[in-house]
Design an enzyme around this catalytic site. Structure first.
Site, PDB file in Angstrom:
ATOM      1  N   ASN A 112      53.195 106.511  24.167  1.00 46.07           N
ATOM      2  CA  ASN A 112      53.759 105.541  22.430  1.00 46.07           C
ATOM      3  C   ASN A 112      54.581 104.287  22.403  1.00 46.07           C
ATOM      4  O   ASN A 112      55.733 104.215  23.512  1.00 46.07           O
ATOM      5  CB  ASN A 112      54.852 106.914  21.707  1.00 46.07           C
ATOM      6  CG  ASN A 112      54.226 107.990  21.746  1.00 46.07           C
ATOM      7  OD1 ASN A 112      52.868 108.129  21.710  1.00 46.07           O
ATOM      8  ND2 ASN A 112      54.315 109.061  21.004  1.00 46.07           N
ATOM      9  N   SER A 141      54.536 107.389  11.857  1.00 43.84           N
ATOM     10  CA  SER A 141      55.680 108.665  11.271  1.00 43.84           C
ATOM     11  C   SER A 141      55.042 109.290   9.981  1.00 43.84           C
ATOM     12  O   SER A 141      54.767 108.094  10.053  1.00 43.84           O
ATOM     13  CB  SER A 141      56.788 107.843  11.506  1.00 43.84           C
ATOM     14  OG  SER A 141      56.866 106.750  10.527  1.00 43.84           O
ATOM     15  N   GLY A 196      63.347 103.472  20.430  1.00 39.86           N
ATOM     16  CA  GLY A 196      63.846 102.466  19.968  1.00 39.86           C
ATOM     17  C   GLY A 196      64.741 101.582  21.128  1.00 39.86           C
ATOM     18  O   GLY A 196      64.884 100.910  21.193  1.00 39.86           O
ATOM     19  N   GLY A 216      58.446 106.811  23.557  1.00 38.15           N
ATOM     20  CA  GLY A 216      59.681 105.048  24.268  1.00 38.15           C
ATOM     21  C   GLY A 216      58.378 104.611  24.592  1.00 38.15           C
ATOM     22  O   GLY A 216      59.725 104.218  25.486  1.00 38.15           O
ATOM     23  N   GLY A 217      57.977 104.150  25.127  1.00 35.74           N
ATOM     24  CA  GLY A 217      57.241 103.317  25.333  1.00 35.74           C
ATOM     25  C   GLY A 217      57.855 101.754  25.450  1.00 35.74           C
ATOM     26  O   GLY A 217      57.733 101.360  26.994  1.00 35.74           O
ATOM     27  N   ASP A 242      53.019 111.022  14.060  1.00 32.00           N
ATOM     28  CA  ASP A 242      53.801 110.759  15.118  1.00 32.00           C
ATOM     29  C   ASP A 242      54.949 111.679  14.936  1.00 32.00           C
ATOM     30  O   ASP A 242      55.784 111.471  13.214  1.00 32.00           O
ATOM     31  CB  ASP A 242      53.896 109.810  15.158  1.00 32.00           C
ATOM     32  CG  ASP A 242      54.702 109.317  16.619  1.00 32.00           C
ATOM     33  OD1 ASP A 242      54.878 109.781  17.505  1.00 32.00           O
ATOM     34  OD2 ASP A 242      55.420 108.977  16.519  1.00 32.00           O
ATOM     35  N   HIS A 243      55.939 113.260  16.015  1.00 33.43           N
ATOM     36  CA  HIS A 243      57.025 113.344  15.411  1.00 33.43           C
ATOM     37  C   HIS A 243      56.984 113.891  13.671  1.00 33.43           C
ATOM     38  O   HIS A 243      57.758 113.563  13.009  1.00 33.43           O
ATOM     39  CB  HIS A 243      57.867 112.732  14.903  1.00 33.43           C
ATOM     40  CG  HIS A 243      58.431 112.070  16.410  1.00 33.43           C
ATOM     41  ND1 HIS A 243      59.012 112.701  17.332  1.00 33.43           N
ATOM     42  CD2 HIS A 243      57.907 110.596  16.867  1.00 33.43           C
ATOM     43  CE1 HIS A 243      59.178 112.343  18.773  1.00 33.43           C
ATOM     44  NE2 HIS A 243      58.517 111.452  18.771  1.00 33.43           N
ATOM     45  N   THR A 302      58.400 100.373  18.292  1.00 36.22           N
ATOM     46  CA  THR A 302      59.502  99.073  18.639  1.00 36.22           C
ATOM     47  C   THR A 302      58.923  98.135  18.921  1.00 36.22           C
ATOM     48  O   THR A 302      59.468  96.797  18.119  1.00 36.22           O
ATOM     49  CB  THR A 302      60.837  99.954  19.320  1.00 36.22           C
ATOM     50  OG1 THR A 302      61.304 100.977  18.677  1.00 36.22           O
ATOM     51  CG2 THR A 302      62.074  98.973  19.404  1.00 36.22           C
TER      52      THR A 302
HETATM   53  P1  13P Z   1      59.222 102.880  21.334  1.00 36.22           P
HETATM   54  O1  13P Z   1      59.803 102.510  19.654  1.00 36.22           O
HETATM   55  O2  13P Z   1      60.716 103.265  21.577  1.00 36.22           O
HETATM   56  O3  13P Z   1      58.497 102.332  21.628  1.00 36.22           O
HETATM   57  O4  13P Z   1      58.656 104.836  20.985  1.00 36.22           O
HETATM   58  C1  13P Z   1      57.792 104.720  20.044  1.00 36.22           C
HETATM   59  C2  13P Z   1      57.164 106.281  20.384  1.00 36.22           C
HETATM   60  O5  13P Z   1      57.996 106.757  21.047  1.00 36.22           O
HETATM   61  C3  13P Z   1      57.019 107.114  18.561  1.00 36.22           C
HETATM   62  O6  13P Z   1      56.916 108.383  19.184  1.00 36.22           O
END
Ligand code: 13P
Length: 284
Positions: free
Chosen positions: A229, A49, A180, A208-209, A81-82, A232
């Site tokens: 991805n 990030s 998350g 959000g894997g 990322d993002h 968390t």
């Molecule tokens: P999670 O933290 O939910 O696995 O998502 C990670 C993500 O998509 C990072 O861009």
């Protein structure tokens, strides 16, 4: 080998597998992440990030990942990322990242296109890949998804227009996941995935894997997801082991020894995820 996102994902649609993109949370865990990929003979994407990038430093990160990648007999991509603004992206590109994500998905489509085009123009001059996002990936509170029924799915017609107008290398889509989410499981819309897959020809990315069951991850890959991805879940594994070990430690115990189980926990999560994503032995 240190490669771009475009290169590492190039055969994913053809052979129906996905490459895991794992969030680095601290420098300590990086070698263990590469060890996991080596153990499975799998390509791997390491991503940060903007906040983690600032915490560790873009140059330190890229030099470390390049060094480890060039020693390993597997393909490795370092991805930002993002990122929401051009300057953060420029810093990553100028410091040797091989891939970046511009996330302007909260803006109207035309503005998202303009911002993404600006990034593609700069990144492509430096041989760096670009991922961008369309739709709304959900939010969480204390690990539970907040927005059942309120997700704005990516619209296939927008995806066609967006890819054509921007020239991106990968598209992050919204099909029901949240960032998350680790205490509940996401409800995915596989019809939306199919509609998008059928009208696109570049790798599709699932964010959000962590909140996706293994069964659904496999369905996503069969449905054409190329990059998954996971963030968390790695943090949870690392901190769980750290709490246990630091909790019972004496203050003069070696902090190095106390960190090893945390790094190993991250390695094991990644090895399992690689099995689910089917990227083991995918060396081309
Ligand atoms: P999670 O933290 O939910 O696995 O998502 C990670 C993500 O998509 C990072 O861009």
């Amino acid at each position: 080998m240190y490669v771009t996102l475009k290169e590492i994902l190039k055969n994913t649609r053809k052979y129906k597998f996905a490459v895991g993109a794992f969030n680095i949370h601290c420098l300590e865990m990086v070698p263990a992440m590469i060890e996991a990929a080596k153990a499975k003979n799998s390509p791997i994407i390491l991503q940060v990030s903007p906040t983690t990038c600032k915490y560790i430093g873009a140059s330190l990160l890229s030099n470390l990942v390049k060094y480890l990648a060039n020693k390993a007999d597997i393909n490795v991509t370092l991805h930002l990322d993002h990122a929401k603004d051009f300057n953060t992206i420029k810093e990553a590109v100028d410091n040797g990242f091989s891939s970046v994500m511009i996330d302007a998905s909260a803006l109207p489509l035309e503005e998202n296109i303009e911002k993404t085009k600006e990034v593609v123009e700069y990144a492509s001059k430096h041989g760096v890949s670009v991922e961008s996002e369309l739709g709304t990936i959900g939010g969480t509170e204390e690990g539970v998804a907040l927005n059942d029924g309120k997700i704005i799915y990516t619209r296939p017609q927008d995806a066609i227009k967006f890819i054509e107008a921007t020239g991106i290398d990968a598209l992050a889509i919204a099909i029901g996941t949240s960032h998350g989410q680790y205490k509940s499981k996401a409800k995915l819309n596989f019809n939306v995935l199919k509609e998008i897959y059928d009208v696109t020809n570049i790798p599709l990315v699932l964010h959000g894997g962590t909140g996706v069951s293994n069964e659904d991850l496999k369905k996503c890959i069969l449905g054409g997801i190329s990059k998954v991805n996971v963030g968390t879940e790695l943090n949870v594994a690392w901190v769980t082991a750290a709490k246990e070990n630091f909790g019972k430690a004496k203050v003069n115990d070696s902090c190095r020894d106390l960190l090893i189980p945390s790094n190993y926990a991250v390695q094991k999560v990644i090895e399992n995820k690689i099995d689910v994503l089917g990227s083991s032995k995918r060396t081309v």
